[in-house]
Design an enzyme around this catalytic site. Structure first.
Site, PDB file in Angstrom:
ATOM      1  N   ASP A  15       1.055  -0.977   0.079  1.00 19.03           N
ATOM      2  CA  ASP A  15      -0.223  -0.400  -0.079  1.00 19.03           C
ATOM      3  C   ASP A  15       1.299   1.427  -0.286  1.00 19.03           C
ATOM      4  O   ASP A  15       1.809   1.516   1.090  1.00 19.03           O
ATOM      5  CB  ASP A  15      -0.926  -0.134   1.307  1.00 19.03           C
ATOM      6  CG  ASP A  15      -2.013   1.538   1.349  1.00 19.03           C
ATOM      7  OD1 ASP A  15      -1.525   2.159   0.740  1.00 19.03           O
ATOM      8  OD2 ASP A  15      -2.517   1.069   2.104  1.00 19.03           O
ATOM      9  N   TYR A 230       1.528   0.033  14.928  1.00 25.48           N
ATOM     10  CA  TYR A 230       0.392  -0.444  13.959  1.00 25.48           C
ATOM     11  C   TYR A 230       0.480   0.309  12.629  1.00 25.48           C
ATOM     12  O   TYR A 230       0.841   1.957  12.877  1.00 25.48           O
ATOM     13  CB  TYR A 230      -1.611   0.382  14.451  1.00 25.48           C
ATOM     14  CG  TYR A 230      -2.428   0.611  13.486  1.00 25.48           C
ATOM     15  CD1 TYR A 230      -2.555  -1.285  13.016  1.00 25.48           C
ATOM     16  CD2 TYR A 230      -2.196   1.632  12.801  1.00 25.48           C
ATOM     17  CE1 TYR A 230      -3.272  -1.285  12.108  1.00 25.48           C
ATOM     18  CE2 TYR A 230      -4.059   1.157  11.696  1.00 25.48           C
ATOM     19  CZ  TYR A 230      -4.243   0.484  11.674  1.00 25.48           C
ATOM     20  OH  TYR A 230      -5.170   0.315  10.477  1.00 25.48           O
ATOM     21  N   LYS A 233      -2.897  -3.320   8.088  1.00 19.26           N
ATOM     22  CA  LYS A 233      -2.924  -4.424   8.195  1.00 19.26           C
ATOM     23  C   LYS A 233      -2.255  -5.039   6.992  1.00 19.26           C
ATOM     24  O   LYS A 233      -2.178  -3.829   5.956  1.00 19.26           O
ATOM     25  CB  LYS A 233      -4.996  -4.744   7.415  1.00 19.26           C
ATOM     26  CG  LYS A 233      -4.867  -5.915   8.479  1.00 19.26           C
ATOM     27  CD  LYS A 233      -5.423  -5.908  10.172  1.00 19.26           C
ATOM     28  CE  LYS A 233      -5.206  -7.705  10.922  1.00 19.26           C
ATOM     29  NZ  LYS A 233      -4.532  -6.753  12.421  1.00 19.26           N
TER      30      LYS A 233
HETATM   31  P1  13P Z   1      -5.432  -0.434   5.269  1.00 17.42           P
HETATM   32  O1  13P Z   1      -4.360  -1.330   5.510  1.00 17.42           O
HETATM   33  O2  13P Z   1      -5.137  -1.558   4.172  1.00 17.42           O
HETATM   34  O3  13P Z   1      -4.448   0.477   4.562  1.00 17.42           O
HETATM   35  O4  13P Z   1      -6.327  -0.422   5.845  1.00 17.42           O
HETATM   36  C1  13P Z   1      -6.557   0.738   6.954  1.00 17.42           C
HETATM   37  C2  13P Z   1      -7.295   1.257   7.491  1.00 17.42           C
HETATM   38  O5  13P Z   1      -7.299   2.079   8.942  1.00 17.42           O
HETATM   39  C3  13P Z   1      -8.998   0.976   7.166  1.00 17.42           C
HETATM   40  O6  13P Z   1      -9.520   1.551   7.805  1.00 17.42           O
HETATM   41 MG    MG Z   2      -4.055   1.678   3.242  1.00 21.25          MG
HETATM   42 MG    MG Z   3      -4.498  -2.061   1.889  1.00 26.59          MG
END
Ligand code: 13P
Ligand code: MG
Ligand code: MG
Ligand code: 13P
Length: 370
Positions: A15, A230, A233
């Protein structure tokens, strides 16, 4: 470099920023990545295909250099860095989000991007399915891999195809303790399930047929465990080969007709049902989701990627999408309560501990006699 005869498929993702918020990769970023990989075709690469699921940029590359090849990983890293710079200029959201290191060293593993690679001798005809998911974690594949390669109610080939009848070997990684173990199915099915039923910690990395034929490979990178905090994800990827002594294509994608609950929705902090979608719907909207998975189907021809066929862009998956929407309503009704919200040990890697820090001084001891 490994044996010249073999072909390697590398699916590397990150990402590097999206719009709006965490929903969709920008089309100019996709174009840029596709151009950078095309320039490497004929030298490093045989073929390439760039796509996205939600906010994750996906680089699918074929070559003859084996897994963990420094030059291939560096090409992917440089592509992500160039795209992240563009994302920063465009002020896209979370620009450079998954690039956790300043400089490349040997291998993108441990630097943020997710990696699934598979090396094999091309068969007479070699179908390959590339799965990519957003708003979930690598262990999300466990259920589906088990169904494909170990459940005869999903895969009748395990019963009726003599080439599959002996079963498969699963390599499971313990992502917290950094150790691995292999289980043979069907004979060790219960032991396998004892671990992979806990997908936040135990992740299926590879599946082989018992004679050693490689069948599947996944990304197991856990961003929070790398960064210790954090950082979004670890939206995972997976490569699965099919047919001729492996599950048929239809057996590989059949498990996705069940609306499995996975971790990773909203702020990486909620459980939600995984929705199989076509590329047109590969964007995260409602409550930053629901978690989505796409499947691009290819035939490999001397390392060339013929395709893709957009496997979940099909009314046959409408029913599971309807069920996902029902389940999403039900889980959303829980608001900030578990089990919609992840359990406390998983919340350790979110922003919740910062809130707890602010409240630390307000707690008073309860007398033992109370
Ligand atoms: P991503 O891990 O896809 O960037 O999503 C993060 C998020 O906070 C979605 O609510
Ligand atoms: Mg993201
Ligand atoms: Mg993502
Ligand atoms: P193969 O044995 O060639 O994989 O064929 C099985 C099949 O396609 C059943 O759908």
């Amino acid at each position: 470099m490994n044996c010249m005869a073999k072909i390697t498929i590398s699916l590397i993702k990150a990402d590097i920023g999206s719009l709006p918020g965490h929903s969709h990769t920008h089309s100019l970023i996709l174009e840029k990545a596709a151009k950078l990989l095309k320039e490497a075709e004929g030298t490093l690469l045989i073929d390439s295909f760039v796509t996205h699921v939600g906010d994750d940029l996906q680089l699918l590359m074929t070559h003859r250099r084996g897994e963990d090849d420094r030059d291939i990983h560096e090409l992917a890293w440089n592509t992500f860095v160039a795209c992240a710079e563009m994302a920063k200029e465009m002020k896209l959201y979370g620009a450079g989000q998954d690039l956790l290191s300043d400089a490349f060293s040997c291998n993108v593993k441990g630097m943020g991007p997710g990696v699934a690679e598979i090396e094999f001798e091309e068969r007479k005809s070699d179908p390959l399915l590339a799965f990519m998911a957003d708003k979930t974690e690598p262990g999300a594949w466990n259920f589906f891999l088990y169904k494909m390669f170990a459940d005869p109610f999903n895969t009748p080939g395990l019963v009726i195809d003599p080439q599959m009848h002996d079963g498969f070997i699963f390599e499971v990684h313990d992502v917290k303790m950094k150790r691995k173990i292999r289980f043979r199915t069907p004979e060790e099915t219960y032991s396998l399930l004892a671990y992979i039923g806990a997908p936040s910690r135990y992740v299926v990395k590879y599946v082989w047929r018992k004679d050693g034929l490689i069948a599947a490979s996944t990304s197991t990178q856990r961003l929070s465990l790398i960064a210790g905090r954090y950082v979004g994800k670890d939206d995972p990827v997976m490569l699965v080969r099919a047919q001729s002594g492996l599950p048929a294509v239809g057996e590989v994608i059949e498990p996705f007709a069940t609306p499995v609950i996975v971790a990773g929705w909203m702020r990486g902090s909620h459980h939600g049902p995984l929705m199989p979608v076509g590329l047109m719907d590969a964007k995260c909207t409602r409550f930053d989701g629901p978690p989505r998975v796409i499947c691009m189907g290819f035939q490999i021809n001397e390392g060339k990627l013929l395709g893709p066929t957009d496997m979940f862009d099909d009314p046959a998956y409408d029913r599971v999408r309807d069920k996902v929407n029902d389940l999403a309503d039900y889980l959303r009704a829980h608001g900030p309560f578990e089990p919609h919200r992840l359990s406390l040990d998983e919340m350790e890697y979110t922003t919740l501990p910062d809130v707890e820090k602010q409240l630390k001084g307000r707690w008073e001891n309860i007398p033992e006699t109370w």
